[in-house]
Design an enzyme around this catalytic site. Structure first.
Site, PDB file in Angstrom:
ATOM      1  N   CYS A   1      43.101  38.554  37.911  1.00 34.44           N
ATOM      2  CA  CYS A   1      42.669  38.071  36.591  1.00 34.44           C
ATOM      3  C   CYS A   1      42.719  36.543  36.506  1.00 34.44           C
ATOM      4  O   CYS A   1      43.791  35.953  36.354  1.00 34.44           O
ATOM      5  CB  CYS A   1      43.560  38.685  35.516  1.00 34.44           C
ATOM      6  SG  CYS A   1      43.195  38.074  33.878  1.00 34.44           S
TER       7      CYS A   1
ATOM      8  N   CYS B   1      44.027  35.093  33.149  1.00 37.09           N
ATOM      9  CA  CYS B   1      45.484  35.282  32.938  1.00 37.09           C
ATOM     10  C   CYS B   1      46.270  34.272  33.782  1.00 37.09           C
ATOM     11  O   CYS B   1      47.255  33.690  33.321  1.00 37.09           O
ATOM     12  CB  CYS B   1      45.939  36.676  33.352  1.00 37.09           C
ATOM     13  SG  CYS B   1      44.900  38.014  32.824  1.00 37.09           S
ATOM     14  N   ASP B   2      45.862  34.091  35.031  1.00 39.67           N
ATOM     15  CA  ASP B   2      46.696  33.348  35.989  1.00 39.67           C
ATOM     16  C   ASP B   2      46.115  32.009  36.440  1.00 39.67           C
ATOM     17  O   ASP B   2      46.768  31.279  37.186  1.00 39.67           O
ATOM     18  CB  ASP B   2      46.926  34.218  37.246  1.00 39.67           C
ATOM     19  CG  ASP B   2      47.647  35.517  36.901  1.00 39.67           C
ATOM     20  OD1 ASP B   2      48.419  35.508  35.934  1.00 39.67           O
ATOM     21  OD2 ASP B   2      47.419  36.525  37.588  1.00 39.67           O
TER      22      ASP B   2
END
Ligand code: NAP
Length: 309
Positions: free
Chosen positions: A130, A133-134
């Site tokens: 992701c 997200c990261d």
């Protein structure tokens, strides 16, 4: 006894809850992780009609509150198995047993791993599924995205603004992603396309240092990077229902447009069912159909449920 029990709180499950509650049926949703499903990792959805700039999390928050305000109850429990007692179904979870007249399976799909040695070991420490997200963890550094579909390109679009350079490694010489999205990524200027190549080895011992890829010509190349974002498709999250409802070879639950499975009173909606177009909007459509049908089944009026209103 619950009227309609929904397994999974992504787009399909939450939409099914809205329809079943509007049909005045009691509704419980069982969710293993958090509500929202796969679209939570999409920064800008892009193809949600009427709201092209909406983010995945914002959209799902609205839909969750819609279902919740109508009275759908959400419980955070992992489903282990479903049993059929003809008049009702029993759903076993890690917390206990829930009984319902009708069940909707809306468990979606999970990220497919690359299948490389040490991939699991590096998950969360250089390997991610992701970008939104990261991505911030790799600000100012070089990263690799593997895959040629929409997920890979949405990841790349986001990462190109955060990282110094993004490599997209794709196994063919053309992309599956929408052409408009490919053009947007191409325009970024710091994205290099590594075509007709696939990953063969992760570089690094304590931390990720890059990826070895092999081309169709058999030539290997080392790409140095701090992070690897894997976006090579999904697998259905249907393990708990194996042997209970009919599935295809890949594990997708077989159902037609009416979302009925091979088992009476059990319906399926969203990315875990067989269909050619797995999109947010088709998950919502499935949710509407399955929610309506399950409510009718619970009220013993299923025969009338497929009539146009
Ligand atoms: P996908 O469309 O199935 O694409 C997977 C990509 O990974 C393909 O390019 C595939 O290559 C490649 N691939 C598969 N297995 C591989 C392997 N073992 N090694 C290397 N490469 C491999 O999956 P997705 O991108 O996750 O998208 C899934 C669905 O969600 C699609 O329908 C997509 O349109 C949708 N989606 C929509 C949005 C949005 O609208 N906002 C965002 C994300 C995803 P080949 O092309 O050669 O098969």
């Amino acid at each position: 006894m619950i009227d309609v029990l929904i397994i999974g709180a992504g787009m399909a499950g939450l939409t099914a809850a809205i329809y079943a509650r509007r049909a005045n049926k009691s509704v419980v949703i069982l969710e293993e992780k958090t509500y929202g499903g796969q679209i939570l990792s999409t920064f800008t959805v892009g193809n949600w009609p009427g709201d092209p700039d909406v983010s995945g999390p914002d959209l799902m928050k609205k839909i969750y509150h819609h279902a919740n305000n109508l009275g759908a109850e959400i419980r955070y429990e992992k489903v282990i198995a479903v049993r059929d007692f003809e008049d009702y179904k029993e759903v076993e979870t890690d917390e206990g047993v829930v009984s319902a007249r009708a069940v909707i399976i809306a468990t979606g799909a999970i990220d497919r791993p690359l299948g490389l040695p040490r991939e699991a070991e590096f998950f969360g420490r250089g390997i991610s599924y992701c970008g939104t997200c990261d991505g911030a963890l790799y600000a100012g550094r070089d990263v690799i995205v593997v895959g040629g579909g929409n997920s890979a390109f949405y990841n790349a679009l986001y990462l190109a603004d955060v990282c110094s350079k993004v490599y997209i490694v794709h196994r063919r010489d053309e992309f599956r992603a929408d052409a408009m999205l490919v053009d947007k990524v191409r325009a970024k200027g710091n994205v290099e396309f590594v075509m007709s190549s696939w990953p063969v080895e992760i570089l690094g011992d304590e931390k990720i240092e890059g990826l070895v890829v092999e081309g169709v010509d058999g030539v290997r190349r080392e790409i140095l990077a701090s992070g690897i974002f894997v976006a090579v498709g999904k697998e259905p999250a249907t393990e708990a229902f194996r042997g209970f409802v009919k599935m295809d070879e890949a594990g997708y639950i077989i159902a037609g447009e009416e979302c009925m499975t091979s088992r009476d009173g059990v319906f399926v909606a969203g990315d875990c069912r067989t269909k050619c177009m797995k999109q947010l909007i088709t998950a919502a459509a499935d949710g509407a159909v399955a929610g309506n049908a399950a409510a009718a089944y619970a009220g013993k009026t299923l025969a009338a449920a497929c009539v146009d209103e």
